[in-house]
Write an enzyme that holds these catalytic residues in place. Sequence first.
Site, PDB file in Angstrom:
ATOM      1  N   GLY A  48       0.843  -1.190   0.000  1.00  0.00           N
ATOM      2  CA  GLY A  48       0.000   0.000   0.000  1.00  0.00           C
ATOM      3  C   GLY A  48       0.874   1.233   0.000  1.00  0.00           C
ATOM      4  N   GLN A  53       2.947   9.912   1.436  1.00  0.00           N
ATOM      5  CA  GLN A  53       4.239   9.213   1.476  1.00  0.00           C
ATOM      6  C   GLN A  53       5.129   9.561   0.288  1.00  0.00           C
ATOM      7  OE1 GLN A  53       2.282   5.154   2.329  1.00  0.00           O
ATOM      8  NE2 GLN A  53       4.252   5.038   3.368  1.00  0.00           N
ATOM      9  N   CYS A 110       6.044  -0.014   7.747  1.00  0.00           N
ATOM     10  CA  CYS A 110       5.591   1.107   6.920  1.00  0.00           C
ATOM     11  C   CYS A 110       6.771   1.577   6.076  1.00  0.00           C
ATOM     12  CB  CYS A 110       5.110   2.244   7.832  1.00  0.00           C
ATOM     13  SG  CYS A 110       4.627   3.736   6.938  1.00  0.00           S
ATOM     14  N   LEU A 111       6.521   1.840   4.808  1.00  0.00           N
ATOM     15  CA  LEU A 111       7.602   2.288   3.914  1.00  0.00           C
ATOM     16  C   LEU A 111       8.165   3.637   4.356  1.00  0.00           C
ATOM     17  CD1 LEU A 111       6.057   1.269   0.462  1.00  0.00           C
ATOM     18  CD2 LEU A 111       7.829   0.056   1.763  1.00  0.00           C
ATOM     19  N   HIS A 152      -4.278   1.059   7.649  1.00  0.00           N
ATOM     20  CA  HIS A 152      -2.944   1.680   7.636  1.00  0.00           C
ATOM     21  C   HIS A 152      -2.894   2.836   6.628  1.00  0.00           C
ATOM     22  CE1 HIS A 152       1.624   1.242   7.861  1.00  0.00           C
ATOM     23  NE2 HIS A 152       1.453   2.057   6.839  1.00  0.00           N
ATOM     24  N   GLU A 153      -3.402   2.585   5.409  1.00  0.00           N
ATOM     25  CA  GLU A 153      -3.302   3.606   4.352  1.00  0.00           C
ATOM     26  C   GLU A 153      -4.230   4.789   4.634  1.00  0.00           C
ATOM     27  OE1 GLU A 153      -0.819   3.410   2.552  1.00  0.00           O
ATOM     28  OE2 GLU A 153      -0.408   1.314   3.024  1.00  0.00           O
ATOM     29  N   HIS A 156      -2.823   7.134   7.065  1.00  0.00           N
ATOM     30  CA  HIS A 156      -1.859   8.073   6.471  1.00  0.00           C
ATOM     31  C   HIS A 156      -2.559   9.351   6.000  1.00  0.00           C
ATOM     32  CE1 HIS A 156       2.111   6.290   6.332  1.00  0.00           C
ATOM     33  NE2 HIS A 156       1.672   5.146   5.834  1.00  0.00           N
TER      34      HIS A 156
END
Length: 182
Positions: A48, A53, A110-111, A152-153, A156
């Site tokens: 995702g 991000q 998480c990226l 999670h997304e 963000h």
Amino acid sequence: MILKIVQTGDPVLRQGTTEVEPGRIGSPELQRLIELMRATMLDAPGVGLAAPQVGVPLRLAVLEDRAEVIAALDPADVRAKDRRPVPFQVLINPRLRVLNATPATFVEGCLSVAGFAAEVPRAHTVEVKALDHRGQPLSIVASGWHARILQHEIDHLEGTLYLDRMNSRTFTNVLAHPGRRS
Ligand code: ZN
């Protein structure tokens, strides 16, 4: 072309996002952003990616959980996480509603928090309403790992990171302790 993924500490991850004007969805600029986010997510690799991000404070996220990635994982772990393939999805202006708040707790990364992971409790089942990449209404009911990715997304897009929800004593450097990688 791959976009740079911003890391925790960058204000863009915390400031929240503005809605995408529906009239802009078909524009070449927005379609290009979606394609670049998809390429960046696959390259990372991740399941995702939210627009903040890549430094863009818009209410937009993409996700995809590929069958070939899941097939390479420990089957017992895949079963425990209820992880099933998710086709590529574009979420524009998504709204999330919890349908079953029973927490499922697993290690998550998480990226934008590269190199770390922690146990994070997430709701079991959620409903997401959004617009897709053509501006058409989309309604998703998801449980298991798909529900985790969605939570999670969409977090963000509100300026929330898993760091705000994790069991903080489980926060681990996965480079030093690769066995903990999710
Ligand atoms: Zn993330």
